[in-house]
Design an enzyme around this catalytic site. Structure first.
Site, short mmCIF file in Angstrom:
data_model
loop_
_atom_site.label_atom_id
_atom_site.label_comp_id
_atom_site.label_asym_id
_atom_site.label_seq_id
_atom_site.Cartn_x
_atom_site.Cartn_y
_atom_site.Cartn_z
N HIS A 28 -9.83 1.18 4.50
CA HIS A 28 -8.56 1.26 5.23
C HIS A 28 -8.79 2.14 6.47
CE1 HIS A 28 -4.44 2.34 6.23
NE2 HIS A 28 -4.06 1.26 5.56
N SER A 40 2.89 -2.76 10.17
CA SER A 40 4.35 -2.79 10.34
C SER A 40 4.97 -4.14 9.99
CB SER A 40 4.74 -2.38 11.76
OG SER A 40 4.36 -1.03 12.00
N GLU A 47 -5.97 -5.25 10.15
CA GLU A 47 -4.88 -4.32 10.45
C GLU A 47 -5.14 -3.62 11.78
OE1 GLU A 47 -2.83 -2.95 6.60
OE2 GLU A 47 -4.60 -1.71 6.86
N ASN A 59 0.86 -1.19 0.00
CA ASN A 59 0.00 0.00 0.00
C ASN A 59 0.89 1.24 0.00
OD1 ASN A 59 -1.91 1.97 0.38
ND2 ASN A 59 -2.38 1.41 2.50
N TRP A 60 0.98 1.87 -1.16
CA TRP A 60 1.87 3.04 -1.28
C TRP A 60 1.32 4.28 -0.57
CZ3 TRP A 60 3.36 3.06 -7.23
CH2 TRP A 60 4.15 1.94 -7.50
N LYS A 61 0.04 4.29 -0.29
CA LYS A 61 -0.63 5.48 0.30
C LYS A 61 -0.34 6.70 -0.57
CE LYS A 61 0.01 3.36 4.79
NZ LYS A 61 -0.25 3.47 6.22
N GLU A 95 -7.25 4.50 7.69
CA GLU A 95 -7.06 5.94 7.45
C GLU A 95 -8.30 6.55 6.79
OE1 GLU A 95 -3.32 5.47 5.40
OE2 GLU A 95 -2.42 4.78 7.27
N GLY A 148 2.08 1.67 10.77
CA GLY A 148 3.06 2.76 10.68
C GLY A 148 3.76 3.08 11.99
C1 PEP Z 1 -0.97 -0.10 5.76
O1 PEP Z 1 -0.79 0.95 5.19
O2 PEP Z 1 -2.00 -0.73 5.51
C2 PEP Z 1 0.05 -0.59 6.69
C3 PEP Z 1 -0.13 -1.75 7.26
O3 PEP Z 1 1.15 0.22 6.89
P1 PEP Z 1 2.51 -0.18 7.65
O4 PEP Z 1 2.98 -1.49 7.04
O5 PEP Z 1 3.45 0.94 7.37
O6 PEP Z 1 2.20 -0.35 9.09
#
Ligand code: PEP
Length: 251
Positions: free
Chosen positions: A96, A214, A168, A9-11, A98, A174
């Protein structure tokens, strides 16, 4: 046998040149190493079509990070699932954390987005997960089950069977803090149980449930080794070619 998925996931990251360089390196790696996992790149809308071109000749799939709940019309700034599909993408992230937090996306909206995605031939990756506050109260299983049943209530069995689910925990996204393999496995098992109660044992056994939060090269092997973990949704580490290749190879 469920094929694992490793989705990056590049966001809101990477300029076009950087995105191309990263994608080309991943294409090379996947062609040379034929990974077991399906590799998916969740790119900003702007790179959906380019991503599809850059990955031509490889098995890498392109995903959007969101879609509109509408199919067309006067919704300035929105991108429809059928537009995403029309440029060659095959997946879309839905809900997601976010999006849930910053854009106040709720179950009704997410269900409408899932329906748009499915009608357009996209596979929705439905995200769920609890906050640190919920985890500390030890009500995470009820919380995540509720997030899923609120959406499943308006989907039929065929629609639910078409989803990929990504668990998640928000406290691990993050932050550098990963759920332990045991914590993740226990939640994945609970999620599979929710799917079974909502649909059938066959659908529950076949649905793929990804872990996100993460994931790094050193944590991926043990996480992906758990019986109910079918791969990962990877944020930060998907922006680094060496790290992401190691995570792909761990699946
Ligand atoms: C995500 O963006 O869905 C995610 C899990 O990010 P990270 O791996 O940076 O925690």
């Amino acid at each position: 046998m469920r094929q694992k998925i490793v989705a990056g996931n590049w966001k809101l990251n990477l300029l076009q040149k950087e995105a191309r360089t990263l994608t080309k390196a991943l294409v090379k790696h996947t062609i040379e190493n034929a990974p077991n996992a399906e590799v998916v790149l969740c790119v900003p809308h702007l790179y959906l079509e380019k991503g599809n071109n850059w990955t031509y000749g490889s098995s890498i799939k392109i995903s959007a990070q969101d879609c509109s709940q509408h199919s067309s019309g006067a919704f300035t700034g929105e991108v429809a699932a059928r537009q995403i599909s029309s440029v060659g993408a095959t997946y879309v992230l839905i809900g997601h954390s976010e999006r849930r937090e910053y854009f106040k996306e709720d179950a009704t909206l997410l269900t409408a987005k899932i329906k748009q995605a499915l009608e357009s031939g996209l596979t929705p990756i439905l995200c769920c997960g609890e906050s640190l506050e919920v985890r500390k109260k030890e009500t995470h299983v009820e919380f995540v089950s509720g997030q899923l049943t609120q959406v499943f209530g308006n989907l039929d069995n065929t629609e639910i069977a078409s989803l990929v689910i990504a668990y998640e925990p928000i406290w691990a996204i993050g932050t550098g803090e990963t759920a332990t393999p045991e914590q993740a496995q226990s939640m994945h098992q609970a999620i599979r149980n929710v799917v079974q109660v909502s649909t059938t044992e066959k659908i529950a056994n076949e649905i793929r449930i990804l872990y996100g939060g993460s994931v790094k090269p050193n944590t991926a092997p043990e996480l992906f080794g758990q019986s109910d973990i079918d791969g990962g949704l990877v944020g930060g580490a998907s922006l680094n070619v060496d790290d992401f290749c190691k995570i792909i190879d761990a699946a």
